[in-house]
Design a protein around this motif. Structure first.
Motif, short mmCIF file in Angstrom:
data_model
loop_
_atom_site.label_atom_id
_atom_site.label_comp_id
_atom_site.label_asym_id
_atom_site.label_seq_id
_atom_site.Cartn_x
_atom_site.Cartn_y
_atom_site.Cartn_z
N GLY A 260 0.84 -1.19 0.00
CA GLY A 260 0.00 0.00 0.00
C GLY A 260 0.88 1.23 0.00
N SER A 261 0.29 2.37 0.21
CA SER A 261 1.05 3.62 0.19
C SER A 261 1.65 3.93 1.56
CB SER A 261 0.15 4.77 -0.28
OG SER A 261 -0.30 4.54 -1.59
N TRP A 262 2.40 2.99 2.09
CA TRP A 262 3.06 3.16 3.38
C TRP A 262 4.55 3.29 3.13
CZ3 TRP A 262 -0.12 3.91 7.43
CH2 TRP A 262 -1.45 3.52 7.25
N MET A 263 5.11 4.39 3.59
CA MET A 263 6.49 4.75 3.25
C MET A 263 7.47 4.41 4.36
SD MET A 263 6.15 5.76 0.23
CE MET A 263 4.69 6.10 -0.78
N SER A 264 8.70 4.14 3.93
CA SER A 264 9.81 3.94 4.85
C SER A 264 10.87 4.99 4.55
CB SER A 264 10.35 2.52 4.73
OG SER A 264 9.46 1.60 5.31
N LYS A 265 12.09 4.74 4.95
CA LYS A 265 13.15 5.74 4.81
C LYS A 265 14.32 5.14 4.05
CE LYS A 265 11.83 7.70 9.28
NZ LYS A 265 12.26 7.96 10.69
N GLY A 266 15.05 6.00 3.35
CA GLY A 266 16.23 5.53 2.65
C GLY A 266 16.71 6.50 1.59
N ASP A 267 17.90 6.24 1.10
CA ASP A 267 18.51 7.03 0.04
C ASP A 267 18.89 6.07 -1.08
OD1 ASP A 267 20.19 8.41 -1.69
OD2 ASP A 267 21.14 9.57 -0.10
N PRO A 268 18.35 6.25 -2.27
CA PRO A 268 18.64 5.28 -3.35
C PRO A 268 20.11 5.19 -3.71
CG PRO A 268 17.54 7.24 -4.21
CD PRO A 268 17.45 7.31 -2.73
N HIS A 269 20.90 6.21 -3.37
CA HIS A 269 22.32 6.19 -3.72
C HIS A 269 23.17 5.52 -2.64
CE1 HIS A 269 21.42 8.63 -7.17
NE2 HIS A 269 20.79 9.49 -6.40
N GLU A 270 22.53 5.09 -1.58
CA GLU A 270 23.26 4.37 -0.54
C GLU A 270 22.97 2.88 -0.67
OE1 GLU A 270 22.31 6.22 3.18
OE2 GLU A 270 23.36 8.08 2.66
N ASP A 271 21.87 2.40 -0.14
CA ASP A 271 21.56 0.99 -0.24
C ASP A 271 20.07 0.83 -0.08
OD1 ASP A 271 21.82 -1.71 -0.52
OD2 ASP A 271 23.25 -1.98 1.11
N ARG A 272 19.63 -0.37 0.24
CA ARG A 272 18.21 -0.61 0.42
C ARG A 272 17.68 0.25 1.56
NH1 ARG A 272 16.51 -4.87 -2.58
NH2 ARG A 272 18.13 -6.28 -3.35
N GLY A 273 16.40 0.60 1.46
CA GLY A 273 15.80 1.43 2.49
C GLY A 273 15.63 0.69 3.80
N LYS A 274 15.33 1.43 4.84
CA LYS A 274 15.10 0.87 6.16
C LYS A 274 13.61 0.89 6.46
CE LYS A 274 16.42 1.42 11.02
NZ LYS A 274 17.20 2.24 11.99
N VAL A 275 13.07 -0.28 6.78
CA VAL A 275 11.63 -0.39 7.04
C VAL A 275 11.26 0.48 8.23
CG1 VAL A 275 9.79 -1.95 7.78
CG2 VAL A 275 11.45 -2.70 6.07
N ASP A 276 10.25 1.30 8.04
CA ASP A 276 9.69 2.12 9.11
C ASP A 276 8.67 1.27 9.87
OD1 ASP A 276 7.40 4.04 10.12
OD2 ASP A 276 9.20 5.26 10.00
N LEU A 277 8.93 0.99 11.13
CA LEU A 277 8.10 0.07 11.90
C LEU A 277 6.66 0.55 12.02
CD1 LEU A 277 8.03 -2.56 13.47
CD2 LEU A 277 8.70 -1.29 15.53
N SER A 278 6.47 1.85 12.21
CA SER A 278 5.10 2.37 12.37
C SER A 278 4.31 2.20 11.07
CB SER A 278 5.13 3.84 12.79
OG SER A 278 5.76 4.64 11.81
N SER A 279 4.96 2.41 9.92
CA SER A 279 4.29 2.20 8.64
C SER A 279 3.93 0.73 8.45
CB SER A 279 5.17 2.66 7.48
OG SER A 279 5.25 4.06 7.42
N LEU A 280 4.87 -0.15 8.80
CA LEU A 280 4.64 -1.59 8.64
C LEU A 280 3.47 -2.04 9.51
CD1 LEU A 280 5.56 -4.35 7.59
CD2 LEU A 280 7.13 -4.47 9.54
N ILE A 281 3.44 -1.62 10.76
CA ILE A 281 2.36 -2.02 11.67
C ILE A 281 1.02 -1.48 11.17
CG2 ILE A 281 1.43 -1.69 13.99
CD1 ILE A 281 4.33 -1.79 15.01
N SER A 282 0.99 -0.22 10.75
CA SER A 282 -0.25 0.37 10.26
C SER A 282 -0.77 -0.37 9.03
CB SER A 282 -0.04 1.85 9.93
OG SER A 282 0.30 2.58 11.08
N ASN A 283 0.15 -0.74 8.14
CA ASN A 283 -0.23 -1.46 6.93
C ASN A 283 -0.86 -2.81 7.26
OD1 ASN A 283 1.59 -2.29 3.84
ND2 ASN A 283 -0.57 -2.12 4.24
N ILE A 284 -0.22 -3.56 8.17
CA ILE A 284 -0.72 -4.89 8.52
C ILE A 284 -2.04 -4.78 9.29
CG2 ILE A 284 -0.21 -6.94 9.91
CD1 ILE A 284 2.71 -6.58 9.13
N ARG A 285 -2.17 -3.78 10.15
CA ARG A 285 -3.42 -3.59 10.88
C ARG A 285 -4.57 -3.30 9.92
NH1 ARG A 285 -1.34 0.02 16.06
NH2 ARG A 285 -0.86 -1.75 17.44
N LEU A 286 -4.29 -2.49 8.91
CA LEU A 286 -5.34 -2.17 7.94
C LEU A 286 -5.73 -3.43 7.15
CD1 LEU A 286 -7.07 0.13 6.82
CD2 LEU A 286 -5.31 0.50 5.08
#
Length: 357
Positions: A260-286
């Motif tokens: 869904g449209s739940w965002m995490s954090k990261g910089d494409p020029h560094e490496d894979r993004g870091k999962v934002d726990l609050s976004s992940l929990i909200s997504n699964i709850r929905l």
């Protein structure tokens, strides 16, 4: 240093081996072009493979409907390679206001030729009794399906070899230079010269354009996805939400992919993004709010992917850069996976003859 690098020459260099870049590369190779594809990860290993593989016309902007219908037909042609499943998409609404928006969207898409309709409560329960009472309204779109996006790398590598496309995986273009005729791309251990360049590298596009003194409004979205363990419940459909806050697809092994449209954090020029726990929990709850059987199942994996977006994401960006002959850009828009094979076909036509059909 640049002059000392081994230089390979091609008609076309495609930067970005996702669905847009790979399909365009194949079309150009089939037309007789000598093509190279460079991707900083594996072929089809970025955003194209990290999404849920959901194909549907329930979310696209109206201006994208025709392209999406044609793209869906092309996906069906490639279907066995991606294990395409013809599944309806159920779009949900959780409030009366969302129901109003959903009804308006269904009417507009039906008028544009999409096979879609609102479902009564009885129809929804008959189709999918696992839905909760929290789903106020739902619509069914039959111009839909799902692919196993992870199959993309194998399919395109085999196709590239069949058509003579040379591909460079885990290679990035460190520098792009405009020559008198064509362009020179510098990789870590070699250089590539080509008369035409197609940038289809999403969130990494602004950096390469900056090498040429160009600035472009492509932002980087860091989307969050998750796998949940299997259960006895078998879904004969995919699921999304009228405001794109939820996507749900069941995999072949019985597990469930959630996004869904739940965002995490990261910089494409560094490496894979870091999962934002609050976004992940909200997504699964929905997801559990819509499908209560998910409540209590274990999360087995979560991940992020970088997606490029032009402006507000309502339209793709396709074409040749003014003042830079031979330099082409291809960037999809929100929910453009369905239309992508057709958009790539248009790009290949444009690069060959300067216009499209």
């Amino acid at each position: 240093l640049t002059n000392e690098l081994e230089t390979s020459k091609f008609d076309v260099l495609v930067v970005g081996g996702g669905i847009l870049g790979s399909c365009a590369a194949l079309e150009l190779a089939r037309a007789g072009k000598k093509v190279a594809v460079v991707d900083r990860r594996e072929i089809f290993g970025g955003a194209s493979s990290s999404q849920l593989g959901q194909l549907s016309l329930s979310q696209q902007p109206l201006a994208m409907i025709e392209a999406s219908l044609k793209g869906l037909a092309l996906w069906r042609d490639m279907g066995t390679n991606f294990e395409l499943r013809a599944l309806p998409c159920i779009t949900t609404a959780f409030t009366e206001q969302e129901e109003t928006w959903l009804d308006e969207r269904v009417r507009a898409r039906a008028a544009a030729g999409v096979k879609t309709q609102m479902l009564s409560r009885a129809e929804l329960q008959d189709l999918a009794p696992e839905f909760s009472a929290g789903v106020v309204a739902a619509a069914r779109t039959d111009d839909a399906g799902a692919i196993y996006a992870s199959r993309g790398g194998t399919y395109f590598r085999h196709s590239f070899r069949d058509w003579g496309v040379q591909y460079f995986e885990r290679s990035s273009v460190d520098h792009l230079e405009h020559l008198n005729k064509g362009y020179r791309a510098q990789l870590k251990s070699q250089a590539i010269e080509a008369e035409q360049v197609l940038l289809a590298n999403g969130a990494w596009m602004p950096k390469l354009l900056g090498e040429l003194g160009l600035r472009i409004d492509v932002s980087s979205l860091v989307r969050t996805y998750a796998f949940v363990e299997r259960s006895p419940v078998s879904l004969g459909y995919t699921l999304d939400h009228v405001l794109r806050r939820l996507s749900l697809v069941q995999e072949s092994n019985g597990t469930y992919s959630i996004g869904g449209s739940w965002m995490s954090k990261g910089d494409p020029h560094e490496d894979r993004g870091k999962v934002d726990l609050s976004s992940l929990i909200s997504n699964i709850r929905l997801a559990a709010h819509a499908q209560p059987f998910l409540d209590g199942l274990r999360l087995t994996r979560s991940w992020t992917t970088y997606e490029g977006q032009v402006g507000d994401g309502s339209a793709p960006m396709l074409g040749e850069v003014p003042g830079y002959p031979g330099l082409f850009l291809a960037q999809g828009c929100a929910e453009s996976l369905t239309a992508a094979p057709h958009l790539a076909l248009l790009m290949a036509q444009l690069m060959q003859v300067g216009s499209t059909t």
